[in-house]
Write a protein that holds these residues in place. Structure first.
Motif, PDB file in Angstrom:
ATOM      1  N   ILE A   1      42.854  57.362  12.822  1.00 58.94           N
ATOM      2  CA  ILE A   1      44.218  56.569  12.092  1.00 58.94           C
ATOM      3  C   ILE A   1      45.230  56.259  13.040  1.00 58.94           C
ATOM      4  O   ILE A   1      46.078  55.253  12.940  1.00 58.94           O
ATOM      5  N   ASN A   2      45.414  57.247  14.079  1.00 60.64           N
ATOM      6  CA  ASN A   2      46.451  57.211  15.006  1.00 60.64           C
ATOM      7  C   ASN A   2      46.259  56.054  16.191  1.00 60.64           C
ATOM      8  O   ASN A   2      47.185  55.847  16.966  1.00 60.64           O
ATOM      9  N   GLY A   3      45.205  55.641  16.277  1.00 64.22           N
ATOM     10  CA  GLY A   3      44.643  55.037  17.596  1.00 64.22           C
ATOM     11  C   GLY A   3      43.173  55.191  17.605  1.00 64.22           C
ATOM     12  O   GLY A   3      42.389  55.524  17.029  1.00 64.22           O
ATOM     13  N   SER A   4      42.867  54.712  19.385  1.00 60.80           N
ATOM     14  CA  SER A   4      41.512  54.759  19.689  1.00 60.80           C
ATOM     15  C   SER A   4      41.518  55.141  21.058  1.00 60.80           C
ATOM     16  O   SER A   4      42.397  54.899  21.733  1.00 60.80           O
ATOM     17  N   VAL A   5      40.586  55.780  21.374  1.00 61.63           N
ATOM     18  CA  VAL A   5      40.100  55.985  23.036  1.00 61.63           C
ATOM     19  C   VAL A   5      38.851  55.452  23.352  1.00 61.63           C
ATOM     20  O   VAL A   5      37.903  55.308  22.607  1.00 61.63           O
ATOM     21  N   ARG A   6      38.755  55.275  24.797  1.00 57.09           N
ATOM     22  CA  ARG A   6      37.306  54.566  25.226  1.00 57.09           C
ATOM     23  C   ARG A   6      37.479  54.365  26.698  1.00 57.09           C
ATOM     24  O   ARG A   6      38.553  54.671  27.258  1.00 57.09           O
ATOM     25  N   PHE A   7      36.402  54.433  27.269  1.00 55.84           N
ATOM     26  CA  PHE A   7      36.448  54.178  28.906  1.00 55.84           C
ATOM     27  C   PHE A   7      36.087  52.638  29.060  1.00 55.84           C
ATOM     28  O   PHE A   7      35.483  52.121  28.344  1.00 55.84           O
ATOM     29  N   SER A   8      37.068  52.015  29.695  1.00 57.10           N
ATOM     30  CA  SER A   8      36.860  50.722  30.221  1.00 57.10           C
ATOM     31  C   SER A   8      36.563  50.349  31.454  1.00 57.10           C
ATOM     32  O   SER A   8      36.961  51.209  32.390  1.00 57.10           O
ATOM     33  N   LYS A   9      35.756  49.436  31.591  1.00 55.29           N
ATOM     34  CA  LYS A   9      35.512  49.335  33.162  1.00 55.29           C
ATOM     35  C   LYS A   9      36.323  48.213  33.765  1.00 55.29           C
ATOM     36  O   LYS A   9      37.071  47.423  33.133  1.00 55.29           O
ATOM     37  N   LYS A  10      36.890  48.691  34.934  1.00 57.16           N
ATOM     38  CA  LYS A  10      37.816  47.847  35.615  1.00 57.16           C
ATOM     39  C   LYS A  10      37.268  47.507  36.889  1.00 57.16           C
ATOM     40  O   LYS A  10      36.576  48.033  37.602  1.00 57.16           O
ATOM     41  N   GLU A  11      37.210  46.272  37.444  1.00 54.89           N
ATOM     42  CA  GLU A  11      37.059  45.564  38.722  1.00 54.89           C
ATOM     43  C   GLU A  11      37.994  45.463  39.716  1.00 54.89           C
ATOM     44  O   GLU A  11      39.114  45.022  39.428  1.00 54.89           O
ATOM     45  N   ASN A  12      37.778  46.124  40.766  1.00 51.61           N
ATOM     46  CA  ASN A  12      38.608  46.089  41.648  1.00 51.61           C
ATOM     47  C   ASN A  12      38.152  45.180  42.957  1.00 51.61           C
ATOM     48  O   ASN A  12      37.147  45.370  43.697  1.00 51.61           O
ATOM     49  N   VAL A  13      38.750  43.932  43.267  1.00 53.50           N
ATOM     50  CA  VAL A  13      38.407  42.951  44.202  1.00 53.50           C
ATOM     51  C   VAL A  13      39.356  42.650  45.119  1.00 53.50           C
ATOM     52  O   VAL A  13      40.632  42.625  44.548  1.00 53.50           O
ATOM     53  N   SER A  14      39.152  42.948  46.452  1.00 52.30           N
ATOM     54  CA  SER A  14      40.243  42.862  47.452  1.00 52.30           C
ATOM     55  C   SER A  14      39.428  42.156  48.650  1.00 52.30           C
ATOM     56  O   SER A  14      38.536  42.525  48.785  1.00 52.30           O
ATOM     57  N   TYR A  15      40.340  41.394  49.193  1.00 49.44           N
ATOM     58  CA  TYR A  15      40.023  40.554  50.426  1.00 49.44           C
ATOM     59  C   TYR A  15      41.129  40.364  51.328  1.00 49.44           C
ATOM     60  O   TYR A  15      42.099  40.090  50.932  1.00 49.44           O
ATOM     61  N   ASP A  16      40.561  40.243  52.614  1.00 52.46           N
ATOM     62  CA  ASP A  16      41.923  39.731  53.727  1.00 52.46           C
ATOM     63  C   ASP A  16      41.791  38.332  53.871  1.00 52.46           C
ATOM     64  O   ASP A  16      41.005  37.826  53.590  1.00 52.46           O
ATOM     65  N   ASP A  17      43.005  37.843  54.556  1.00 54.71           N
ATOM     66  CA  ASP A  17      42.953  36.442  55.035  1.00 54.71           C
ATOM     67  C   ASP A  17      42.123  35.996  55.851  1.00 54.71           C
ATOM     68  O   ASP A  17      41.878  34.919  55.719  1.00 54.71           O
ATOM     69  N   ASN A  18      41.315  37.016  56.604  1.00 49.03           N
ATOM     70  CA  ASN A  18      40.389  36.430  57.603  1.00 49.03           C
ATOM     71  C   ASN A  18      38.901  36.201  56.843  1.00 49.03           C
ATOM     72  O   ASN A  18      37.918  35.532  57.608  1.00 49.03           O
ATOM     73  N   LEU A  19      38.984  36.600  55.725  1.00 57.12           N
ATOM     74  CA  LEU A  19      37.461  36.599  54.947  1.00 57.12           C
ATOM     75  C   LEU A  19      36.885  34.999  55.059  1.00 57.12           C
ATOM     76  O   LEU A  19      35.881  34.977  55.306  1.00 57.12           O
ATOM     77  N   LEU A  20      37.891  34.109  54.750  1.00 58.11           N
ATOM     78  CA  LEU A  20      37.190  32.685  54.547  1.00 58.11           C
ATOM     79  C   LEU A  20      36.607  32.359  56.161  1.00 58.11           C
ATOM     80  O   LEU A  20      35.571  31.314  55.936  1.00 58.11           O
ATOM     81  N   SER A  21      37.202  32.315  56.973  1.00 57.82           N
ATOM     82  CA  SER A  21      36.714  32.098  58.360  1.00 57.82           C
ATOM     83  C   SER A  21      35.699  32.900  58.691  1.00 57.82           C
ATOM     84  O   SER A  21      34.737  32.410  59.354  1.00 57.82           O
ATOM     85  N   GLU A  22      35.696  34.132  58.342  1.00 55.80           N
ATOM     86  CA  GLU A  22      34.353  34.947  58.490  1.00 55.80           C
ATOM     87  C   GLU A  22      33.118  34.298  57.686  1.00 55.80           C
ATOM     88  O   GLU A  22      32.147  34.482  58.345  1.00 55.80           O
ATOM     89  N   LEU A  23      33.204  34.016  56.552  1.00 54.23           N
ATOM     90  CA  LEU A  23      32.413  33.431  55.595  1.00 54.23           C
ATOM     91  C   LEU A  23      31.801  32.044  56.476  1.00 54.23           C
ATOM     92  O   LEU A  23      30.521  32.063  56.574  1.00 54.23           O
ATOM     93  N   LYS A  24      32.704  31.484  56.604  1.00 56.19           N
ATOM     94  CA  LYS A  24      32.197  30.075  57.663  1.00 56.19           C
ATOM     95  C   LYS A  24      31.440  30.592  58.892  1.00 56.19           C
ATOM     96  O   LYS A  24      30.482  29.776  59.199  1.00 56.19           O
ATOM     97  N   GLU A  25      32.042  31.333  59.569  1.00 60.10           N
ATOM     98  CA  GLU A  25      31.388  31.759  60.931  1.00 60.10           C
ATOM     99  C   GLU A  25      29.892  32.545  60.570  1.00 60.10           C
ATOM    100  O   GLU A  25      28.897  31.911  61.439  1.00 60.10           O
ATOM    101  N   LYS A  26      29.562  33.116  59.559  1.00 59.75           N
ATOM    102  CA  LYS A  26      28.287  33.754  59.373  1.00 59.75           C
ATOM    103  C   LYS A  26      27.381  32.893  58.477  1.00 59.75           C
ATOM    104  O   LYS A  26      26.388  33.185  57.915  1.00 59.75           O
ATOM    105  N   GLY A  27      28.017  31.665  58.253  1.00 62.69           N
ATOM    106  CA  GLY A  27      27.020  30.567  57.485  1.00 62.69           C
ATOM    107  C   GLY A  27      27.059  31.110  55.873  1.00 62.69           C
ATOM    108  O   GLY A  27      25.912  30.709  55.298  1.00 62.69           O
ATOM    109  N   LEU A  28      27.862  31.699  55.477  1.00 64.98           N
ATOM    110  CA  LEU A  28      27.839  32.055  54.028  1.00 64.98           C
ATOM    111  C   LEU A  28      28.722  31.111  53.309  1.00 64.98           C
ATOM    112  O   LEU A  28      29.494  31.489  52.361  1.00 64.98           O
TER     113      LEU A  28
END
Length: 172
Positions: free
Chosen positions: A93-120
């Motif tokens: 009656i007072n509420g609900s509980v559950r486990f929720s999935k959380k996605e953590n995504v992080s990347y640095d500024d050099n990732l774009l150039s590294e993806l290009k360099e490695k042909g991805l």
């Protein structure tokens, strides 16, 4: 009886001097009102700011106390929830509980150039001829929980991290 006020006229230098003296007296008083009002405003502002600071400190203290209590009761609910056989959301009656999935995504500024360099290139989103960015959605779909991105030759691509966690949530 009717009195008629006659308007004073300046007709000589002596009268001009007298009129300017009166003007000066009123100008000084006029300016004094501004000074008094500004001083009063500053006093009130200091008192107001001091009171606001006190109110804000009290709010923070009370909220910290309440957060501590909320964390305690959330912990009790989580301990109980973990004992349940199924991990479906549990409602009361007072509420609900559950486990929720959380996605953590992080990347640095050099990732774009590294993806290009490695042909991805499949992980690069091309917006215009000169504007490119990392396609986070494609990266998340490719990299699994806690995994890392690897190039075709098995080399790890640095600067990208993706993991999924479960967080216990309470809704009231």
């Amino acid at each position: 009886m009717t009195e008629k006020n006659e308007r004073f006229e300046v007709t000589n230098d002596s009268q001009l001097n007298w009129a300017l003296g009166k003007y000066k007296e009123h100008k000084i008083q006029f300016d004094e009102y501004d000074i008094q009002a500004e001083e009063s405003r500053k006093i009130l502002e200091e008192k107001y700011n001091s009171e606001l600071y006190g109110i804000e400190q009290r709010r923070l203290k009370l909220q910290a106390e309440e957060q501590k209590e909320m964390d305690y009761f959330k912990g009790l609910a989580e301990q109980y929830y973990l004992t349940l056989e199924t991990k479906n959301p549990k409602k009361t009656i007072n509420g609900s509980v559950r486990f929720s999935k959380k996605e953590n995504v992080s990347y640095d500024d050099n990732l774009l150039s590294e993806l290009k360099e490695k042909g991805l290139n499949r992980f690069i989103s091309v917006k215009t001829k000169t504007i490119e960015s990392v396609d986070k959605k494609a990266l998340k779909a490719f990299v699994k929980d806690g995994g890392q991105l690897m190039s075709e030759d098995g080399e790890i691509v640095e600067g990208f991290k993706f993991d999924k966690t479960e967080e216990f949530t309470v809704k009231v």
